[in-house]
Design an enzyme around this catalytic site. Structure first.
Site, PDB file in Angstrom:
ATOM      1  N   HIS A 182      55.242  65.562  56.299  1.00 41.00           N
ATOM      2  CA  HIS A 182      55.634  66.814  55.994  1.00 41.00           C
ATOM      3  C   HIS A 182      54.337  67.735  55.469  1.00 41.00           C
ATOM      4  O   HIS A 182      54.195  66.365  53.842  1.00 41.00           O
ATOM      5  CB  HIS A 182      57.299  67.371  56.020  1.00 41.00           C
ATOM      6  CG  HIS A 182      58.058  66.979  56.740  1.00 41.00           C
ATOM      7  ND1 HIS A 182      58.259  65.206  56.777  1.00 41.00           N
ATOM      8  CD2 HIS A 182      58.453  67.586  58.256  1.00 41.00           C
ATOM      9  CE1 HIS A 182      59.954  65.252  56.864  1.00 41.00           C
ATOM     10  NE2 HIS A 182      59.450  66.184  58.314  1.00 41.00           N
ATOM     11  N   ASP A 226      55.679  67.069  51.849  1.00 38.07           N
ATOM     12  CA  ASP A 226      56.160  65.409  51.026  1.00 38.07           C
ATOM     13  C   ASP A 226      54.701  65.129  50.112  1.00 38.07           C
ATOM     14  O   ASP A 226      54.808  64.100  49.734  1.00 38.07           O
ATOM     15  CB  ASP A 226      56.076  64.498  52.296  1.00 38.07           C
ATOM     16  CG  ASP A 226      56.938  64.716  53.122  1.00 38.07           C
ATOM     17  OD1 ASP A 226      57.677  65.135  52.943  1.00 38.07           O
ATOM     18  OD2 ASP A 226      56.682  64.052  54.537  1.00 38.07           O
ATOM     19  N   MET A 284      49.456  61.988  62.810  1.00 33.54           N
ATOM     20  CA  MET A 284      50.477  63.103  62.817  1.00 33.54           C
ATOM     21  C   MET A 284      50.820  63.951  61.671  1.00 33.54           C
ATOM     22  O   MET A 284      51.554  63.210  60.681  1.00 33.54           O
ATOM     23  CB  MET A 284      51.089  62.238  63.517  1.00 33.54           C
ATOM     24  CG  MET A 284      52.685  63.456  63.606  1.00 33.54           C
ATOM     25  SD  MET A 284      54.642  63.974  62.260  1.00 33.54           S
ATOM     26  CE  MET A 284      55.191  62.868  62.726  1.00 33.54           C
ATOM     27  N   LYS A 305      66.924  67.151  68.872  1.00 35.24           N
ATOM     28  CA  LYS A 305      67.953  66.548  68.039  1.00 35.24           C
ATOM     29  C   LYS A 305      68.937  67.345  68.329  1.00 35.24           C
ATOM     30  O   LYS A 305      69.372  68.737  68.952  1.00 35.24           O
ATOM     31  CB  LYS A 305      67.788  67.017  66.936  1.00 35.24           C
ATOM     32  CG  LYS A 305      68.871  66.440  65.869  1.00 35.24           C
ATOM     33  CD  LYS A 305      68.826  65.899  64.636  1.00 35.24           C
ATOM     34  CE  LYS A 305      69.360  65.630  63.244  1.00 35.24           C
ATOM     35  NZ  LYS A 305      68.841  64.723  62.318  1.00 35.24           N
ATOM     36  N   GLU A 309      63.340  60.807  69.645  1.00 33.53           N
ATOM     37  CA  GLU A 309      63.677  60.143  68.550  1.00 33.53           C
ATOM     38  C   GLU A 309      64.689  59.340  69.055  1.00 33.53           C
ATOM     39  O   GLU A 309      65.719  60.063  69.724  1.00 33.53           O
ATOM     40  CB  GLU A 309      64.155  60.616  67.346  1.00 33.53           C
ATOM     41  CG  GLU A 309      64.285  59.891  66.627  1.00 33.53           C
ATOM     42  CD  GLU A 309      64.661  60.227  65.137  1.00 33.53           C
ATOM     43  OE1 GLU A 309      64.220  60.453  64.737  1.00 33.53           O
ATOM     44  OE2 GLU A 309      66.075  60.154  64.838  1.00 33.53           O
ATOM     45  N   HIS A 311      68.553  60.491  67.993  1.00 28.75           N
ATOM     46  CA  HIS A 311      68.533  61.768  68.216  1.00 28.75           C
ATOM     47  C   HIS A 311      69.272  61.600  69.852  1.00 28.75           C
ATOM     48  O   HIS A 311      70.399  62.529  70.201  1.00 28.75           O
ATOM     49  CB  HIS A 311      67.938  62.977  68.313  1.00 28.75           C
ATOM     50  CG  HIS A 311      67.611  62.844  67.328  1.00 28.75           C
ATOM     51  ND1 HIS A 311      65.800  64.265  66.332  1.00 28.75           N
ATOM     52  CD2 HIS A 311      67.551  62.396  65.762  1.00 28.75           C
ATOM     53  CE1 HIS A 311      65.954  63.891  65.530  1.00 28.75           C
ATOM     54  NE2 HIS A 311      67.161  63.018  64.357  1.00 28.75           N
ATOM     55  N   ASP A 329      73.607  61.347  62.284  1.00 26.76           N
ATOM     56  CA  ASP A 329      72.061  60.502  61.696  1.00 26.76           C
ATOM     57  C   ASP A 329      71.886  59.800  61.878  1.00 26.76           C
ATOM     58  O   ASP A 329      71.585  59.845  59.925  1.00 26.76           O
ATOM     59  CB  ASP A 329      70.907  62.267  62.126  1.00 26.76           C
ATOM     60  CG  ASP A 329      69.341  61.697  62.672  1.00 26.76           C
ATOM     61  OD1 ASP A 329      69.267  61.030  63.317  1.00 26.76           O
ATOM     62  OD2 ASP A 329      68.239  62.233  61.945  1.00 26.76           O
ATOM     63  N   ASP A 334      69.086  56.944  61.092  1.00 23.23           N
ATOM     64  CA  ASP A 334      67.814  56.807  61.067  1.00 23.23           C
ATOM     65  C   ASP A 334      67.773  55.536  61.157  1.00 23.23           C
ATOM     66  O   ASP A 334      67.138  55.198  59.334  1.00 23.23           O
ATOM     67  CB  ASP A 334      67.041  57.624  60.471  1.00 23.23           C
ATOM     68  CG  ASP A 334      67.238  59.395  60.888  1.00 23.23           C
ATOM     69  OD1 ASP A 334      67.157  59.479  62.146  1.00 23.23           O
ATOM     70  OD2 ASP A 334      66.946  60.158  59.693  1.00 23.23           O
TER      71      ASP A 334
HETATM   72  C1  GCO Z   1      65.966  64.283  61.388  1.00 28.16           C
HETATM   73  C2  GCO Z   1      64.213  64.541  61.717  1.00 28.16           C
HETATM   74  C3  GCO Z   1      63.056  64.793  61.296  1.00 28.16           C
HETATM   75  C4  GCO Z   1      61.830  64.937  61.598  1.00 28.16           C
HETATM   76  C5  GCO Z   1      60.785  65.363  60.613  1.00 28.16           C
HETATM   77  C6  GCO Z   1      59.104  65.753  61.492  1.00 28.16           C
HETATM   78  O1  GCO Z   1      66.897  64.158  61.763  1.00 28.16           O
HETATM   79  O2  GCO Z   1      65.050  64.230  60.308  1.00 28.16           O
HETATM   80  O3  GCO Z   1      64.230  63.270  62.389  1.00 28.16           O
HETATM   81  O4  GCO Z   1      62.865  63.290  59.898  1.00 28.16           O
HETATM   82  O5  GCO Z   1      61.895  63.961  62.483  1.00 28.16           O
HETATM   83  O6  GCO Z   1      60.991  66.090  60.187  1.00 28.16           O
HETATM   84  O7  GCO Z   1      59.126  65.986  62.469  1.00 28.16           O
HETATM   85 MN    MN Z   2      66.687  61.644  63.057  1.00 24.31          MN
HETATM   86 MN    MN Z   3      61.831  62.251  63.522  1.00 22.00          MN
END
Ligand code: GCO
Ligand code: MN
Ligand code: MN
Length: 379
Positions: free
Chosen positions: A55, A58, A89, A184, A218, A221, A256, A258
């Site tokens: 981002h 970041d 990306m 999401k 994702e 998601h 979420d 991750d």
């Molecule tokens: C989340 C999202 C993010 C995006 C990221 C890139 O749920 O936090 O997945 O991690 O992928 O902001 O666009």
């Molecule tokens: Mn996520």
């Molecule tokens: Mn993501």
């Protein structure tokens, strides 16, 4: 020699925000120190990654002066060069600053929508300067709690206006950049607009320059929504719209998570890798294999690097398993296309009144066809 060790040819990428995640959550403080982006890039390269994504904020802090921005970006480019890493990306942070608390592109306030566009144009310039070819949009704050605050149809129109504006910006600049939209269902908002990859695929077809816009599904998601991730990705691939992918792991019905790729629901992870690699004979995905995952909050930085290698090794192990699976004669026999000399040409010819009459004239043994076991249960 570890035959599953990641190499640059595997084209694995991580977000700076993933391995740099300090482990803060709604209930607790950071458990790891903030990491210098240059250090993260060098460590990712050592681990066998090929790319790093980011981002805007970041890398460049929110509100940095132009000279500070240029100094930071210059140093980062030198680090990329030294470590042989690429930025495939880039994306915009349209969710952290309080101005975005009720959305960026869909906010009721034109000042917020204008600022969202300003910030994204700057972030697109940054991404392109670093070499990005894909630009991700995750509408982190595009949604509601007090749902009566705006007509959700108006939200769609504003979202579309924002995308059309930014597509035109990219074209006007002559940038070689495609957009990938990430869905999401909820979190951080109670309900988010364009909740699944399926919603996104339709929305894209309503844009002025739909050819330059695809999806970034994702794992976590779609799984949050209880859906088959593999089916969503397959639909995107079949439509030529899988521009990017966020790999991680998730249990159904939770926040979420991750999690590390393959750490939950190995069967889905296997089916996904099989699909992306095209081991069953379909066209493979040729974009970056990107991990949008976080190490457990229990870990120090050593654990984070174990986690990063673990994501990539798991993918490589599953790719080897997928190849073996599709080469197995028993699997090949079970998945072989059933052929029928009469029906295949009739079905392929499509509808005409003559074809329909011919099709209706074919006598099908319904009971015998229905009674046939398919043999998918193998002990
Ligand atoms: C989340 C999202 C993010 C995006 C990221 C890139 O749920 O936090 O997945 O991690 O992928 O902001 O666009
Ligand atoms: Mn996520
Ligand atoms: Mn993501």
């Amino acid at each position: 020699m570890d035959s599953f060790a990641p190499t640059k040819d595997d084209r694995f990428s991580f977000g700076l925000w993933t391995v740099g995640n300090p482990g803060r959550d709604p209930f607790g403080e950071a458990v790891r120190p903030v990491q210098d982006p240059n250090h993260l890039v060098r460590k990712l390269a050592e681990c066998g990654a090929w790319g790093v994504n980011l981002h805007d904020n970041d890398l460049v802090p929110f509100g940095a002066s132009a000279s500070e921005r240029d100094r930071i970006v210059g140093e980062f480019k030198a680090t990329l060069e030294d470590s042989g890493m690429v930025v495939p990306m880039a994306t915009t942070n349209l969710f952290s600053h309080p101005i975005f608390k009720d959305g960026g592109f869909t906010s009721n306030d034109p000042k917020v929508r204008a600022f969202g566009l300003q910030k994204t144009m700057d972030a697109i310039d940054l991404g392109v300067e670093l070499g990005a070819k894909i630009y991700v949009f995750w509408g982190g704050r595009e949604g509601t709690e007090a749902d009566a605050c705006r007509d959700p149809q108006e939200a769609m129109k504003r979202y579309r206006d924002g995308m059309n504006y930014l597509c035109s910006y990219v074209k006007d600049q002559g940038y070689d950049l495609k957009f990938a939209l990430e869905a999401k269902p909820n979190e951080p908002r109670c309900d988010m607009y364009l909740a699944t990859t399926g919603h996104m695929l339709h929305f894209i077809e309503t844009l002025d320059h739909s050819e330059m816009v695809g999806v970034n599904p994702e794992v976590a998601h779609e799984t949050m929504a209880g859906l088959s991730f593999t089916h969503g990705v397959a639909q995107a691939m079949e439509a030529g719209k899988l521009f990017h992918i966020d790999l991680n792991a998730q249990r159904i019905g939770r926040y979420d998570q991750d999690l590390r790729f393959g750490s939950e629901d190995l069967k889905q992870a296997f089916l996904l890798v099989r699909l992306l690699e095209g081991t069953s004979g379909s066209t493979p995905y040729d974009g970056p294999r990107h991990f949008d995952a976080h190490a457990y909050r229990t870990e120090d930085m050593d654990g984070v690097w174990e986690f990063a290698v673990g994501c990539m090794r798991t993918y490589n192990i599953l790719r080897a398993r997928a190849r073996a699976f599709d080469a197995d004669p028993e699997v090949r026999a079970l998945t072989a296309t059933i052929t029928d000399d009469t029906l295949d040409p009739l079905l392929a010819a499509g509808y005409s009144s003559d074809n329909a009459a011919a099709l209706r004239a074919v006598s099908i043994d319904v009971d015998a066809t229905a009674a046939r076991g398919l043999g998918y249960e193998i002990s």
